[in-house]
Design a protein around this motif. Sequence first.
Motif, mmCIF file in Angstrom:
data_model
loop_
_atom_site.group_PDB
_atom_site.id
_atom_site.type_symbol
_atom_site.label_atom_id
_atom_site.label_comp_id
_atom_site.label_asym_id
_atom_site.label_seq_id
_atom_site.Cartn_x
_atom_site.Cartn_y
_atom_site.Cartn_z
ATOM 1 N N UNK A 1 4.834 12.159 76.142
ATOM 2 C CA UNK A 1 4.997 13.296 77.201
ATOM 3 C C UNK A 1 4.551 12.958 78.285
ATOM 4 N N UNK A 2 5.262 13.523 79.454
ATOM 5 C CA UNK A 2 4.880 13.267 81.038
ATOM 6 C C UNK A 2 4.810 14.687 81.420
ATOM 7 N N UNK A 3 3.745 14.872 82.361
ATOM 8 C CA UNK A 3 3.885 16.280 83.326
ATOM 9 C C UNK A 3 3.190 15.951 84.387
ATOM 10 N N UNK A 4 3.814 16.241 85.516
ATOM 11 C CA UNK A 4 3.021 15.778 86.944
ATOM 12 C C UNK A 4 3.439 17.189 87.734
ATOM 13 N N UNK A 5 2.431 17.819 87.938
ATOM 14 C CA UNK A 5 2.410 18.886 89.043
ATOM 15 C C UNK A 5 1.323 19.310 89.701
ATOM 16 N N UNK A 6 1.339 20.303 90.620
ATOM 17 C CA UNK A 6 0.102 20.885 91.336
ATOM 18 C C UNK A 6 0.235 22.179 91.169
ATOM 19 N N UNK A 7 -0.836 22.912 91.092
ATOM 20 C CA UNK A 7 -1.258 24.238 90.925
ATOM 21 C C UNK A 7 -2.554 24.684 91.340
ATOM 22 N N UNK A 8 -2.661 25.821 92.315
ATOM 23 C CA UNK A 8 -3.979 26.176 92.750
ATOM 24 C C UNK A 8 -4.656 27.266 91.757
ATOM 25 N N UNK A 9 -5.949 27.089 91.558
ATOM 26 C CA UNK A 9 -6.742 27.804 90.538
ATOM 27 C C UNK A 9 -7.764 28.499 91.493
ATOM 28 N N UNK A 10 -8.295 29.596 90.888
ATOM 29 C CA UNK A 10 -9.132 30.378 91.460
ATOM 30 C C UNK A 10 -10.506 30.175 90.750
ATOM 31 N N UNK A 11 -11.818 30.134 91.451
ATOM 32 C CA UNK A 11 -12.940 29.981 90.758
ATOM 33 C C UNK A 11 -13.389 31.419 90.012
ATOM 34 N N UNK A 12 -13.393 31.629 89.025
ATOM 35 C CA UNK A 12 -13.669 32.972 88.512
ATOM 36 C C UNK A 12 -15.268 33.131 87.798
ATOM 37 N N UNK A 13 -15.881 32.040 88.025
ATOM 38 C CA UNK A 13 -17.305 32.080 87.288
ATOM 39 C C UNK A 13 -17.860 30.857 87.800
ATOM 40 N N UNK A 14 -19.425 31.008 88.302
ATOM 41 C CA UNK A 14 -20.198 29.784 88.578
ATOM 42 C C UNK A 14 -21.329 29.949 87.603
ATOM 43 N N UNK A 15 -21.569 28.854 86.932
ATOM 44 C CA UNK A 15 -22.419 28.645 85.824
ATOM 45 C C UNK A 15 -23.722 28.351 86.320
ATOM 46 N N UNK A 16 -24.925 28.825 85.757
ATOM 47 C CA UNK A 16 -26.218 28.524 86.184
ATOM 48 C C UNK A 16 -26.249 27.046 86.756
ATOM 49 N N UNK A 17 -25.787 25.856 86.219
ATOM 50 C CA UNK A 17 -26.013 24.572 86.501
ATOM 51 C C UNK A 17 -25.043 23.995 87.541
ATOM 52 N N UNK A 18 -24.214 24.960 88.166
ATOM 53 C CA UNK A 18 -23.415 24.801 89.362
ATOM 54 C C UNK A 18 -21.965 24.393 89.072
ATOM 55 N N UNK A 19 -21.701 24.151 87.891
ATOM 56 C CA UNK A 19 -20.415 23.967 87.574
ATOM 57 C C UNK A 19 -19.449 25.335 87.568
ATOM 58 N N UNK A 20 -18.171 25.070 87.898
ATOM 59 C CA UNK A 20 -17.278 26.295 88.112
ATOM 60 C C UNK A 20 -16.217 26.175 87.075
ATOM 61 N N UNK A 21 -16.135 27.471 86.841
ATOM 62 C CA UNK A 21 -14.807 28.030 85.730
ATOM 63 C C UNK A 21 -13.651 28.317 86.723
#
Length: 247
Positions: free
Chosen positions: A157-177
Motif C-alpha cells: 500500500x502506498x499513499x502520499x498526499x497533504x491535508x490541513x487539519x484543525x486543532x480541536x483540543x489542547x491536552x493538559x501536557x500541551x499536546x494537540x488533538x
Amino acid sequence: MTRIFRNLATLALVSTALAACGTADRLAQIGQEPPLSAIQDPTTQIGYQPVQMPMPTPTLAQYSPNSLWQSGRRTFFDDQRAGQIGDLVTVLVSITDTAAIANSTERARNGSQSMGASGAVGSLLNKVLPSGSEASAAIDLSGTGSSSGSGTVNRSETLSTRVSAVVTQVLPNGNLVIEGRQEVRVNFEVRELIVAGVVRPQDIAANNTIPSEKIAEARISYGGRGQITDVQQPRYGQQVLDIVLPF
C-alpha cells in the motif's frame, strides 16, 4: 426455531425498509453529482469524543521579577505554528506498507478402541445380541481425522498526499488533538480523506507541517463514494444474506 425465523424475518423487513429509503434518495439523485458535505465543527459531529490520555502532574507558572522568562515555556519567542484550538496545521500523509506472510499447517490423527466380554457375561450377551455378533468383540471403534491449511498474504500500500487539519483540543501536557477532512469531487466520484490523532507541538516544523508518522493514535481514512464505488459494492440483498446465512 420459530423465534429464529421470526428474528430473521424482522431483520429482512428492517433491511428492506432501510434499503428502500436509500434507494429513493439515490433515484432522486440520478444524473447529478454526489453532493459534498457541509463544512461543520468536528466537535459537533456524531460519535466525536474528547481525547483523554494520561497527563503529568500540572505545575503552576512562576514569574521572576525583572525577567521576561516564564517558567514552563519551551521557547523564548512565539511563532506562527499551530498551538491553540482552531489553529491549522498541514499533515504530510505518507504511508508505504509492505507485508508478505505465508502459513501452512497440517494435522493428522488416528484412533481405535475395542471392547468385548467373555465367560459367563459373554454367554449372556451372546443370547441377547443379534445373530452373527459375538460378545468377545462387542465394541470396535476406530477414527481417522486429518486437516491441512495454507494461507498467503502479499500486501503493498502506498499513499502520499497533504491535508490541513484543525486543532480541536489542547491536552493538559500541551499536546494537540487534530482532525482534518478533505473531499474532492471528480465527475461523479467523491474522494474523502480523513486524518485525526494527537501530535506534539515540538514535532510541527517551522513551515507549520507535520509528517503523518509523528501522529500518535493516528486515524487515517482514504475512500470515496459515487458511481464507481457503488458498482464495486455488493447489492444490499447479498450483503444481508452474507450476514444472515450461517453457511
